[in-house]
Design an enzyme around this catalytic site. Sequence first.
Site, PDB file in Angstrom:
ATOM      1  N   HIS A   1      -9.559   0.878  42.409  1.00 11.16           N
ATOM      2  CA  HIS A   1      -8.652   0.765  43.563  1.00 11.16           C
ATOM      3  C   HIS A   1      -7.190   1.020  43.202  1.00 11.16           C
ATOM      4  O   HIS A   1      -6.372   1.253  44.099  1.00 11.16           O
ATOM      5  CB  HIS A   1      -8.758  -0.622  44.206  1.00 11.16           C
ATOM      6  CG  HIS A   1     -10.093  -0.906  44.814  1.00 11.16           C
ATOM      7  ND1 HIS A   1     -10.695  -0.059  45.724  1.00 11.16           N
ATOM      8  CD2 HIS A   1     -10.972  -1.937  44.634  1.00 11.16           C
ATOM      9  CE1 HIS A   1     -11.876  -0.559  46.074  1.00 11.16           C
ATOM     10  NE2 HIS A   1     -12.073  -1.688  45.424  1.00 11.16           N
TER      11      HIS A   1
ATOM     12  N   HIS B   1     -17.575  -0.428  47.026  1.00 11.01           N
ATOM     13  CA  HIS B   1     -16.282  -0.146  47.654  1.00 11.01           C
ATOM     14  C   HIS B   1     -15.842   1.287  47.318  1.00 11.01           C
ATOM     15  O   HIS B   1     -16.133   1.785  46.233  1.00 11.01           O
ATOM     16  CB  HIS B   1     -15.218  -1.125  47.150  1.00 11.01           C
ATOM     17  CG  HIS B   1     -15.556  -2.566  47.384  1.00 11.01           C
ATOM     18  ND1 HIS B   1     -16.192  -3.334  46.430  1.00 11.01           N
ATOM     19  CD2 HIS B   1     -15.364  -3.355  48.466  1.00 11.01           C
ATOM     20  CE1 HIS B   1     -16.375  -4.551  46.919  1.00 11.01           C
ATOM     21  NE2 HIS B   1     -15.890  -4.589  48.152  1.00 11.01           N
TER      22      HIS B   1
ATOM     23  N   ASP C   1     -21.847  -4.079  42.877  1.00 11.98           N
ATOM     24  CA  ASP C   1     -21.695  -4.934  44.056  1.00 11.98           C
ATOM     25  C   ASP C   1     -22.449  -4.394  45.270  1.00 11.98           C
ATOM     26  O   ASP C   1     -22.410  -5.000  46.334  1.00 11.98           O
ATOM     27  CB  ASP C   1     -20.216  -5.189  44.386  1.00 11.98           C
ATOM     28  CG  ASP C   1     -19.324  -3.990  44.143  1.00 11.98           C
ATOM     29  OD1 ASP C   1     -19.847  -2.874  43.910  1.00 11.98           O
ATOM     30  OD2 ASP C   1     -18.091  -4.170  44.186  1.00 11.98           O
TER      31      ASP C   1
HETATM   32 ZN   LIG Z   1     -16.501  -3.008  44.383  1.00  5.52          ZN
END
Ligand SMILES: [Zn+2]
Length: 306
Positions: free
Chosen positions: A121, A160, A241
């Site tokens: 990120h 993500h 995840d």
């Molecule tokens: Zn993640």
Amino acid sequence: MRLYTHPACLRHDPGASHAERPSRLSAVTDALRGAFPQLPWEEAPRASRGQLLRVHDDALLALVLDTPVTEPTPLDPDTLLGPDSAEAALHAAGAGIAAIDAVMGGSTRRAFCAIRPPGHHATGSVAMGFCLFNNIAVAAAHACERHGLARVAVVDFDVHHGNGTQAIFESDPRVMYLSSHQMPLYPDTGHVHERGLGNVLNAPLQPGSGGEAFRNAWRERLLPALAGFRPQLVLVSAGFDGHRLDPLAQLELEADDFAWLTAELGAVADRHADGRIVSMLEGGYDLDALRECSVAHVRALIGHGG
Ligand SMILES: [Zn+2]
């Protein structure tokens, strides 16, 4: 096959009750030591400032490395900087550098970096989403700049979207970024229309998708594009995840799904990249899932080529 970690990565402390906690990393390293007692471990060196500056700006380096902190200090609501965070971040990024040098030097074909904090990120200028430096981006830039590669693929199966990695490379034709991720979910990027120069490919998946939809997205869209790019090196943002036990997302994958994709990546790497794969831990917040998935991932990395 070679494994990289560093004890400094255990000392990054985002504060009590934070999901991105040190026990994540010990779960992974303990599970891998138990499952693969024969595999060698290397101590990850620190990345240098020059290596970080290939993808990050001076201000982010100063923030992470030079800010005096005595207790976990928020950089954003999710991302904290503690007294030992700079050292952890340097070794997390340095692991990828060392792994790239090893696979490019021919001493191994596959490497997995068990590190934290995660990285995908973090943008060139902003630490966010538990990430301080973008470890996989630092690694990809090193492969291009130090080893002169013209085609490096970053495959991101964390649940993500790796907004930071995409932002860093969306105008750099030497790097292709391919991601499957849950949408809607943090950080709300990774739409199909985000294509960069044509070197970005996103496959958003709905909550509850499960393994069949995940495998179909890779089989039908992402893996053919990856093979068409003919990568000289495959880098993996390995977040677990997406597992059904994970508390932060609802993609409902099993360890077998990660093993399947890893084997597919191995086939592409064998065909185009002399088998070279460097994988780096990203997310994954259930300890049992982390144990099972990291072992399945490394077993598939070893495959026939590790
Ligand atoms: Zn993640």
